[in-house]
Scaffold this motif. Sequence first.
Motif, PDB file in Angstrom:
ATOM      1  N   ASN A 119      19.829  20.526   4.243  1.00 43.40           N
ATOM      2  CA  ASN A 119      18.908  21.514   3.686  1.00 43.40           C
ATOM      3  C   ASN A 119      18.653  22.630   4.693  1.00 43.40           C
ATOM      4  OD1 ASN A 119      18.696  20.181   1.282  1.00 43.40           O
ATOM      5  ND2 ASN A 119      16.480  19.851   1.410  1.00 43.40           N
ATOM      6  N   ALA A 120      18.386  22.249   5.943  1.00 47.89           N
ATOM      7  CA  ALA A 120      18.184  23.251   6.988  1.00 47.89           C
ATOM      8  C   ALA A 120      19.473  24.016   7.244  1.00 47.89           C
ATOM      9  CB  ALA A 120      17.699  22.574   8.273  1.00 47.89           C
ATOM     10  N   PHE A 121      20.582  23.299   7.286  1.00 49.56           N
ATOM     11  CA  PHE A 121      21.899  23.906   7.504  1.00 49.56           C
ATOM     12  C   PHE A 121      22.168  24.995   6.473  1.00 49.56           C
ATOM     13  CE2 PHE A 121      26.581  23.679   8.018  1.00 49.56           C
ATOM     14  CZ  PHE A 121      26.687  23.499   9.385  1.00 49.56           C
ATOM     15  N   ARG A 122      21.820  24.692   5.227  1.00 51.45           N
ATOM     16  CA  ARG A 122      22.007  25.657   4.143  1.00 51.45           C
ATOM     17  C   ARG A 122      21.063  26.844   4.289  1.00 51.45           C
ATOM     18  NH1 ARG A 122      20.912  22.311   0.570  1.00 51.45           N
ATOM     19  NH2 ARG A 122      23.059  21.666   0.101  1.00 51.45           N
ATOM     20  N   ALA A 123      19.820  26.561   4.636  1.00 50.88           N
ATOM     21  CA  ALA A 123      18.807  27.612   4.691  1.00 50.88           C
ATOM     22  C   ALA A 123      19.071  28.634   5.776  1.00 50.88           C
ATOM     23  CB  ALA A 123      17.421  26.990   4.878  1.00 50.88           C
ATOM     24  N   ILE A 124      19.574  28.182   6.943  1.00 57.53           N
ATOM     25  CA  ILE A 124      19.764  29.131   8.044  1.00 57.53           C
ATOM     26  C   ILE A 124      21.211  29.591   8.204  1.00 57.53           C
ATOM     27  CG2 ILE A 124      17.793  28.136   9.233  1.00 57.53           C
ATOM     28  CD1 ILE A 124      19.679  26.949  11.248  1.00 57.53           C
ATOM     29  N   GLY A 125      22.124  29.003   7.426  1.00 56.85           N
ATOM     30  CA  GLY A 125      23.464  29.578   7.354  1.00 56.85           C
ATOM     31  C   GLY A 125      24.578  28.839   8.060  1.00 56.85           C
ATOM     32  N   GLY A 126      24.367  27.622   8.548  1.00 56.28           N
ATOM     33  CA  GLY A 126      25.461  26.876   9.171  1.00 56.28           C
ATOM     34  C   GLY A 126      25.779  27.372  10.574  1.00 56.28           C
ATOM     35  N   LEU A 127      26.856  26.825  11.153  1.00 51.94           N
ATOM     36  CA  LEU A 127      27.271  27.221  12.496  1.00 51.94           C
ATOM     37  C   LEU A 127      27.960  28.574  12.469  1.00 51.94           C
ATOM     38  CD1 LEU A 127      28.746  23.830  13.800  1.00 51.94           C
ATOM     39  CD2 LEU A 127      26.397  24.663  13.958  1.00 51.94           C
ATOM     40  N   ARG A 128      27.876  29.305  13.565  1.00 57.22           N
ATOM     41  CA  ARG A 128      28.487  30.639  13.631  1.00 57.22           C
ATOM     42  C   ARG A 128      29.991  30.531  13.861  1.00 57.22           C
ATOM     43  NH1 ARG A 128      25.341  35.506  16.693  1.00 57.22           N
ATOM     44  NH2 ARG A 128      27.392  36.438  16.412  1.00 57.22           N
ATOM     45  N   ASP A 129      30.763  30.853  12.831  1.00 56.99           N
ATOM     46  CA  ASP A 129      32.220  30.795  12.938  1.00 56.99           C
ATOM     47  C   ASP A 129      32.748  31.644  14.084  1.00 56.99           C
ATOM     48  OD1 ASP A 129      32.193  29.198  10.719  1.00 56.99           O
ATOM     49  OD2 ASP A 129      33.043  30.680   9.345  1.00 56.99           O
ATOM     50  N   ASP A 130      32.145  32.814  14.287  1.00 55.77           N
ATOM     51  CA  ASP A 130      32.696  33.751  15.271  1.00 55.77           C
ATOM     52  C   ASP A 130      32.488  33.282  16.713  1.00 55.77           C
ATOM     53  OD1 ASP A 130      29.957  34.162  15.188  1.00 55.77           O
ATOM     54  OD2 ASP A 130      30.064  36.347  15.208  1.00 55.77           O
ATOM     55  N   PHE A 131      31.627  32.288  16.932  1.00 58.03           N
ATOM     56  CA  PHE A 131      31.471  31.739  18.278  1.00 58.03           C
ATOM     57  C   PHE A 131      32.617  30.797  18.639  1.00 58.03           C
ATOM     58  CE2 PHE A 131      26.999  32.136  20.248  1.00 58.03           C
ATOM     59  CZ  PHE A 131      26.934  33.466  19.886  1.00 58.03           C
ATOM     60  N   PHE A 132      33.329  30.321  17.645  1.00 58.09           N
ATOM     61  CA  PHE A 132      34.533  29.501  17.793  1.00 58.09           C
ATOM     62  C   PHE A 132      34.229  28.117  18.367  1.00 58.09           C
ATOM     63  CE2 PHE A 132      38.828  28.306  19.177  1.00 58.09           C
ATOM     64  CZ  PHE A 132      39.549  28.667  18.055  1.00 58.09           C
ATOM     65  N   ILE A 133      33.780  28.030  19.637  1.00 58.77           N
ATOM     66  CA  ILE A 133      33.519  26.711  20.236  1.00 58.77           C
ATOM     67  C   ILE A 133      32.280  26.714  21.132  1.00 58.77           C
ATOM     68  CG2 ILE A 133      35.277  27.171  22.043  1.00 58.77           C
ATOM     69  CD1 ILE A 133      35.724  24.086  22.089  1.00 58.77           C
ATOM     70  N   ASP A 134      32.276  27.466  22.201  1.00 59.40           N
ATOM     71  CA  ASP A 134      31.192  27.356  23.185  1.00 59.40           C
ATOM     72  C   ASP A 134      29.913  28.035  22.704  1.00 59.40           C
ATOM     73  OD1 ASP A 134      32.339  25.987  25.626  1.00 59.40           O
ATOM     74  OD2 ASP A 134      33.857  27.508  25.238  1.00 59.40           O
ATOM     75  N   CYS A 135      28.785  27.402  23.026  1.00 63.85           N
ATOM     76  CA  CYS A 135      27.441  27.870  22.656  1.00 63.85           C
ATOM     77  C   CYS A 135      27.163  27.788  21.160  1.00 63.85           C
ATOM     78  CB  CYS A 135      27.184  29.303  23.139  1.00 63.85           C
ATOM     79  SG  CYS A 135      27.212  29.505  24.921  1.00 63.85           S
ATOM     80  N   VAL A 136      28.075  27.218  20.392  1.00 58.85           N
ATOM     81  CA  VAL A 136      27.844  27.041  18.960  1.00 58.85           C
ATOM     82  C   VAL A 136      26.572  26.233  18.734  1.00 58.85           C
ATOM     83  CG1 VAL A 136      28.719  25.830  16.913  1.00 58.85           C
ATOM     84  CG2 VAL A 136      30.241  27.295  18.227  1.00 58.85           C
ATOM     85  N   ASP A 137      26.413  25.145  19.489  1.00 58.87           N
ATOM     86  CA  ASP A 137      25.250  24.277  19.330  1.00 58.87           C
ATOM     87  C   ASP A 137      23.961  24.975  19.752  1.00 58.87           C
ATOM     88  OD1 ASP A 137      26.154  24.344  21.973  1.00 58.87           O
ATOM     89  OD2 ASP A 137      26.602  22.199  22.043  1.00 58.87           O
TER      90      ASP A 137
END
Length: 316
Positions: free
Chosen positions: A184-202
Motif C-alpha cells: 500500500n505504501a509502495f503504491r502510494a509513494i511510487g515504488g523504487l526509483r528506476d533511474d537510480f539503478f542500484i546504489d542509494c535505491v533503498d
Amino acid sequence: MSSPKTALTGGPKPGISVEADLARPTTRGICAVIVTYHPDSDLFRRVEKIISQVGQTVIVDNGSSRSCVDQLKEIADQLSVHLILNPTNEGLARAMNRGAQWAASQDYQWILMLDQDTTVAPDMVETLIEVVRREPDFQRLALVGSNFKDKVTGRLNTHVALPDDSAGIETVTAITSGSLVSLNAFRAIGGLRDDFFIDCVDHEYCLRARAHGYRVMITSRPVMEHPIGNFTYHRWLGRTVRTTNHPPARQYFMSRNLFILAREYARKEPRFIYAYSRGWIKAVVKLCLFEDGRLAKIKSIVHGCLDGLLKRTTPQ
C-alpha cells in the motif's frame, strides 16, 4: 508473467491516503522478491531458507548467463518459485519493482525484498511480523528493515540504540535486502526509483516515504547475514584500514545518486545526508590511497559527481 492488477510505480504521488483494508502481515501473506544477477551456485540453499517462511517467492533475474538461468529454472521447478527473466540488466530498482507488481497481481499486500547473497535466519519473517504486530498505527509503516551481521566480518550493522525489550525501533533508512515492505505504501509513494539503478535505491525510498508521512523501522536483533563490498585490509599510520573495492560502475552510481539525494533531501534530512556524505568522503580517500584500478574508479566518481550535480540520471 501475470498482468498486475494495480501499477505500483510511476513516481511519488503526494496526498494519496493509505488503503483502509491493509491487513497485518502473516507468513502466508508475504511474497519474497529476490533479484539475481549471475548468482553463485549456493543460491539454491539460500532460497530454501526463505520459502518456508513466506507464502510465495518470486525471483527476478537481470540478464544472467545461460548457465545461471539454467540454475534458476531448476530452483523454480524444485522449490515452486515464480521466475521472471529480464533479457538484460535493468538494475536492482526496476527488477524489484517488477517483482512487486507480480506480487500485487497475486493479491499480496506485503513483500520481503532480498538480494541474492543474503542468508536469512530461520525466524527472520516472524521477527519482522512481530515488529508490525506491536505497532498500533501499522498502516503508516513503509517498511521494516532487518538488522544484520556482515557475512564476512560478523560485525553487527546498525547505527541506532536498540532497547533490549523491543522488537524493533524507528530509523531513518534501511537497506533493501531484508526489508518487509507494505505494498500500500509502495503504491502510494511510487515504488523504487528506476533511474537510480542500484546504489542509494533503498535510502531514497526510505527518505521519500518519510517525506510522505510514513515511518521506517528496523529489527532490534540481527535476522540475516549480508555482505557489504569486497573488503581488503591495509596498514596505514599504525592502523588497519578497510576498503570496499567496488568496481568503477558502482563508484559512478554511488557518487551520482548521493549528490542527487543531497540536493533533494539535505533540508529535510540533514543529519542523514551529513553522515552519509561523510562516510562516502572517507571511502573515496581510502580508495585513492589503497585500491587497485584507482584511476578508472576516480574517473567514474568524477563523472558521477558531475551528473549528480546536474541531476542527470542517464550517463553521458
